[in-house]
Design an enzyme around this catalytic site. Structure first.
Site, mmCIF file in Angstrom:
data_model
loop_
_atom_site.group_PDB
_atom_site.id
_atom_site.type_symbol
_atom_site.label_atom_id
_atom_site.label_comp_id
_atom_site.label_asym_id
_atom_site.label_seq_id
_atom_site.Cartn_x
_atom_site.Cartn_y
_atom_site.Cartn_z
ATOM 1 N N SER A 111 -3.309 -12.472 4.913
ATOM 2 C CA SER A 111 -3.617 -12.223 3.497
ATOM 3 C C SER A 111 -2.562 -12.847 2.600
ATOM 4 O O SER A 111 -2.874 -13.335 1.506
ATOM 5 C CB SER A 111 -3.757 -10.723 3.220
ATOM 6 O OG SER A 111 -2.577 -10.028 3.583
ATOM 7 N N LYS B 73 0.807 -1.219 0.000
ATOM 8 C CA LYS B 73 0.000 0.000 0.000
ATOM 9 C C LYS B 73 0.842 1.272 0.000
ATOM 10 O O LYS B 73 0.326 2.365 -0.289
ATOM 11 C CB LYS B 73 -0.949 0.002 1.192
ATOM 12 C CG LYS B 73 -1.958 -1.136 1.183
ATOM 13 C CD LYS B 73 -2.883 -1.089 -0.025
ATOM 14 C CE LYS B 73 -3.992 -2.113 0.088
ATOM 15 N NZ LYS B 73 -4.932 -2.046 -1.029
#
Length: 375
Positions: free
Chosen positions: A308, A71
């Protein structure tokens, strides 16, 4: 080749040193923002099943970005696009974003470096502890919303806050901002192709905003239409194939909403099993499977990752075991470090063990010398 030109552009994008000319080629970055990108790729081995013996599985280690996740890339891209447009400026703008945490951390790091005030909106859940602390350490304010309201609740709170003073507040809107998939098309994709030596047969990424799988997938498909692009969701939240959302513990993917970037691949197409635009398959892993694979990667590959990453690795192992994958190259995005998941329920047992072995307050008696052994 064109993709090498894009890698050169990406290298320049992430290596501007502030020197008076490129001819100096200084070996330092002008700010932490310039250190984002060019993350390493590692070949996996001991974690793979026997059926994958002839398959090359490469992990793109996005936790090596300075803020610790993939991110960081979109945080920089969204902020710098808005700066270039004149939309925001330090001292004038307070940035506001709703996030499960990693985008908030990337934004907090960059806002600290650039001089912006930042408000990070997160759900009030115990697994957010590390994200809360990290954002606060970077100087950001954190607003917590009702966990039961999920992503729609965080978005509603953001919209209300921004509407209260539009001249002051600006939201990057990571789920809708085109700068999100664009940075993956222009930078992550070329890095993947170059790191794999120009040969990628399968590309696998989890879906949070959808920017990584869409941007990187589009780039790879533009170079080789036969590349298989795989999007990964939680088993408990397969909304991209038309199933209902339910609670899961895979932080960072499976937000329970149909992503605009995925929708744009085939506007109006029914959400069901099968391909959609450049995405060939929508596969899944359960919360339990994701935790198991995250543990396995730590203990067999020396890679400390979160759930994840465990999810995408479970899918990568399944694909690598297919007969048609023999001799192929699979690239998987490992989005973030396991360091920020220590409060996650998957670590409950080792946290309890640590609490027993490291009591507070500590016993400062000099004897006995030996006190505790990990079970």
């Amino acid at each position: 080749r064109v993709f090498r030109a894009r890698v050169w552009f990406c290298n320049l994008w992430s290596a501007r040193s502030g020197a008076t000319g490129l001819q100096h080629m200084s070996n330092y970055f002008g700010s932490i923002a310039d250190a984002i990108g060019k993350t390493p790729m590692v070949k996996l081995g001991r974690s793979l099943p026997a059926e994958a013996e002839s398959v090359v599985v490469l992990a793109k280690l996005e936790m090596q970005n300075p803020g610790g996740s993939v991110k960081d890339r979109i945080a920089k891209s969204m902020i710098e696009k808005a700066e270039a447009d004149g939309t925001i400026a330090p001292g004038r703008t307070t940035i506001v974003e709703y996030t499960s945490g990693n985008t908030g951390i990337g934004l907090a790091m960059l806002c600290a470096a650039k001089g912006y005030e930042l408000i990070v909106i997160m759900p009030q859940l115990p697994p957010m502890k590390e994200r809360y602390v990290l954002c606060r350490k970077f100087g950001a304010d954190v607003h917590l919303t009702a966990a039961a309201k999920g992503v729609p609740g965080m978005k509603a709170y953001m919209e209300e806050l921004v509407a209260s003073d539009p001249a002051k507040y600006w939201c990057p809107q990571q789920f809708e901002n085109q700068a999100n998939p664009d940075v993956h098309f222009n930078c992550t994709g070329p890095e993947v192709l170059e790191g794999a030596g120009g040969k990628v047969d399968y590309f696998i990424s989890g879906v949070g905003t959808g920017g990584t799988v869409v941007g990187t997938g589009k780039f790879l498909k533009s170079k080789n239409p036969d590349v298989k692009v795989i999007a990964v969701e939680p088993t408990e939240s397969r909304v991209l194939v038309g199933q209902a959302h339910s609670k899961h513990t895979i932080v960072g993917i499976g937000p329970g909403v149909q992503n605009p970037f995925i929708e744009e691949l085939a506007p109006g197409q029914v959400y069901e099993e099968g391909p959609r635009g450049i995405i060939d398959e929508f596969l899944h892993a359960s919360s339990e499977e994701s935790n198991q694979w995250a543990d396995k990667l730590a203990k067999t590959e020396g890679l400390l990752v979160g759930p994840s990453t465990g999810a995408v690795m479970k899918v990568a192992a399944d694909i690598a075991s297919r007969p048609e994958a023999k001799g192929k190259t699979i690239v998987v995005i490992f989005p973030s470090s396991g360091v920020r998941y220590m409060a996650h329920p998957s670590n409950a047992a080792v946290n309890a063990e640590a609490a027993e072995g490291l009591p507070a307050p500590p016993n400062m008696d000099p004897e006995p010398l030996f006190r505790f052994k990990s079970p």
